[in-house]
Design a protein around this motif. Structure first.
Motif, PDB file in Angstrom:
ATOM      1  N   ALA A 120      -8.747   2.886   3.581  1.00 34.07           N
ATOM      2  CA  ALA A 120      -7.636   2.346   4.375  1.00 34.07           C
ATOM      3  C   ALA A 120      -8.161   1.363   5.425  1.00 34.07           C
ATOM      4  O   ALA A 120      -9.061   1.678   6.207  1.00 34.07           O
ATOM      5  CB  ALA A 120      -6.874   3.483   5.051  1.00 34.07           C
TER       6      ALA A 120
ATOM      7  N   HIS B 147      -9.090   9.116   1.666  1.00 38.31           N
ATOM      8  CA  HIS B 147      -8.151   8.000   1.768  1.00 38.31           C
ATOM      9  C   HIS B 147      -8.525   7.074   2.920  1.00 38.31           C
ATOM     10  O   HIS B 147      -8.437   5.848   2.802  1.00 38.31           O
ATOM     11  CB  HIS B 147      -6.733   8.546   1.949  1.00 38.31           C
ATOM     12  CG  HIS B 147      -5.679   7.491   1.967  1.00 38.31           C
ATOM     13  ND1 HIS B 147      -5.308   6.823   3.131  1.00 38.31           N
ATOM     14  CD2 HIS B 147      -4.922   6.956   0.963  1.00 38.31           C
ATOM     15  CE1 HIS B 147      -4.364   5.952   2.843  1.00 38.31           C
ATOM     16  NE2 HIS B 147      -4.118   6.009   1.536  1.00 38.31           N
TER      17      HIS B 147
ATOM     18  N   SER C 195      -4.479  -0.645   1.662  1.00 36.65           N
ATOM     19  CA  SER C 195      -3.565   0.153   2.477  1.00 36.65           C
ATOM     20  C   SER C 195      -2.871   1.161   1.563  1.00 36.65           C
ATOM     21  O   SER C 195      -3.237   1.311   0.391  1.00 36.65           O
ATOM     22  CB  SER C 195      -2.537  -0.758   3.159  1.00 36.65           C
ATOM     23  OG  SER C 195      -1.735  -1.415   2.196  1.00 36.65           O
ATOM     24  N   GLN C 196      -1.863   1.845   2.083  1.00 39.97           N
ATOM     25  CA  GLN C 196      -1.136   2.827   1.282  1.00 39.97           C
ATOM     26  C   GLN C 196      -0.464   2.207   0.066  1.00 39.97           C
ATOM     27  O   GLN C 196      -0.214   2.894  -0.926  1.00 39.97           O
ATOM     28  CB  GLN C 196      -0.079   3.520   2.154  1.00 39.97           C
ATOM     29  CG  GLN C 196      -0.668   4.389   3.255  1.00 39.97           C
ATOM     30  CD  GLN C 196       0.403   5.081   4.082  1.00 39.97           C
ATOM     31  OE1 GLN C 196       1.589   4.786   3.920  1.00 39.97           O
ATOM     32  NE2 GLN C 196       0.000   5.971   4.970  1.00 39.97           N
ATOM     33  N   LYS C 197      -0.191   0.897   0.101  1.00 38.04           N
ATOM     34  CA  LYS C 197       0.502   0.254  -1.006  1.00 38.04           C
ATOM     35  C   LYS C 197      -0.379   0.069  -2.233  1.00 38.04           C
ATOM     36  O   LYS C 197       0.139  -0.049  -3.347  1.00 38.04           O
ATOM     37  CB  LYS C 197       1.049  -1.107  -0.553  1.00 38.04           C
ATOM     38  CG  LYS C 197       2.117  -1.012   0.533  1.00 38.04           C
ATOM     39  CD  LYS C 197       2.627  -2.398   0.893  1.00 38.04           C
ATOM     40  CE  LYS C 197       3.716  -2.329   1.961  1.00 38.04           C
ATOM     41  NZ  LYS C 197       4.221  -3.676   2.318  1.00 38.04           N
TER      42      LYS C 197
END
Length: 351
Positions: free
Chosen positions: A90, A86, A33-35
């Motif tokens: 994701a 991205h 994920s974005q983390k």
């Protein structure tokens, strides 16, 4: 100056590793994920960005609307590529299904499963150090199994510090990547080394004692081959002439041919003894012979079959080893010094 530069590099590398380890804890299951996804331009992306900047300056200098249009159009393509790159990672889920097994010096297969989220995962590349897998495409909501070979340096537990997952789709202008840090470890068997002739110090009891000749006579007695005999003792020249498989049985021998004994090679270091035993285990496994394994602090009773062979090889691989812990910095597990008398102390030599 060179020493100072190396010190600064090592300091930066250590801080970067600690930061990554805190951000990505060890787990056999990782959801991206974005983390935990990182994205940067590739070399081609940097050149592409410089060309856009030069085109923009040219358009400003000449006040040319066509140059403006081309520059902003290509810039929009770059931004769109960034979002698509991205999105490839994701929601993707990477699971270590099974760590592999193999012999020291070989590539150990680690089996992973990729499961895509709402979007397709396109051109996904798994790698570890110098080993990598061909890019794969996982459709939305589906799963695909991938096998990544990991090089082994020596026997024991094999747990890669990081498995890198990366994509550069589309256009190759940007790369998005992350890591998975497995908890489970593979097992690396000792590299087999042809064993010299040696006799076990383990007796089978009264039956073997009755079959043994009187000590002190060292002449050879030729007898038919029977299950459990070492292949090195077979008279192959006679077998080639007559077709009869016979064995040279020296009187005064001690021990049982059904046992593979660590203590039968007192002149060799510990790692070489384990390599000898691995070779003999493979030989007995090919012939289907019944055998037992005797190690300091650990004994496996005589048996036969593929499951018994695999169990003996795992015991040889992990004898004296401790499972890797999160605090260890070794990329391929731990190696503890030990002595022959205690499995928790020193061992000598490497394969």
């Amino acid at each position: 100056m060179t020493g100072l530069s190396d010190t600064m590099k090592n300091l930066f590398k250590n801080r970067w590793s600690r930061w990554i380890n805190r951000r990505i804890p060890r787990s056999d299951l990782q959801t991206f994920s974005q983390k935990n996804i990182f994205i940067l331009p590739t070399g081609a992306g940097v050149v592409f960005g410089l060309l856009l900047f030069i085109m923009l300056l040219t358009g400003i200098n000449y006040q040319n609307s066509l140059i403006y249009l081309t520059t902003f159009l290509l810039g929009a393509v770059f931004v769109g590529a960034m979002h698509q790159t991205h999105r490839n990672l994701a929601g993707l889920e990477l699971t270590l299904v099974q760590p592999g097994e193999g012999f020291a010096g070989d590539d150990i297969p680690f089996h992973f499963r990729l499961r895509a989220g709402r979007d397709d995962a396109i051109a996904i590349l798994l790698s570890c150090e110098e080993s990598c897998h061909a890019p794969v495409h996982v459709h939305s909501g589906q799963a695909q199994d991938v096998t990544l070979p990991v090089h082994s340096a020596h026997r024991g537990y094999l747990r890669p510090d990081r498995i890198r997952i990366e994509t550069r789709f589309p256009f190759g202008l940007l790369k998005a990547w992350s890591w998975v840090r497995p908890v489970s470890a593979g097992v690396v068997f000792p590299r087999p080394v042809p064993a010299p002739e040696a006799f076990s110090t383990v007796d089978d009891g009264e039956e073997s004692a009755d079959a043994r000749s009187v000590d002190g006579n060292d002449h050879a007695d030729i007898r038919p081959w029977r299950e459990g005999d070492l292949s090195q003792r077979v008279q192959w020249k006679r077998f080639a002439r007559t077709g009869q498989m016979v064995v040279a049985d020296w009187e005064g021998e001690q021990g049982s041919p059904h046992w593979l004994d660590f203590n039968a090679y007192p002149g060799a270091d510990h790692e070489l003894r384990l390599s000898y035993l691995a070779f003999l285990v493979n030989e007995r496994g090919k012939s289907g012979a019944r055998f037992g394994l005797n190690l300091p602090g650990q004994v496996i009773e005589p048996d036969s079959g593929p499951a018994h062979v695999a169990r003996c090889l795992r015991v040889l691989a992990t004898w004296g080893e401790e499972r890797p812990r999160d605090a260890t910095t070794e990329p391929h597990g731990t190696r503890k010094r030990r002595s022959a008398e205690s499995p928790q102390t020193t061992k000598e030599g490497q394969v």
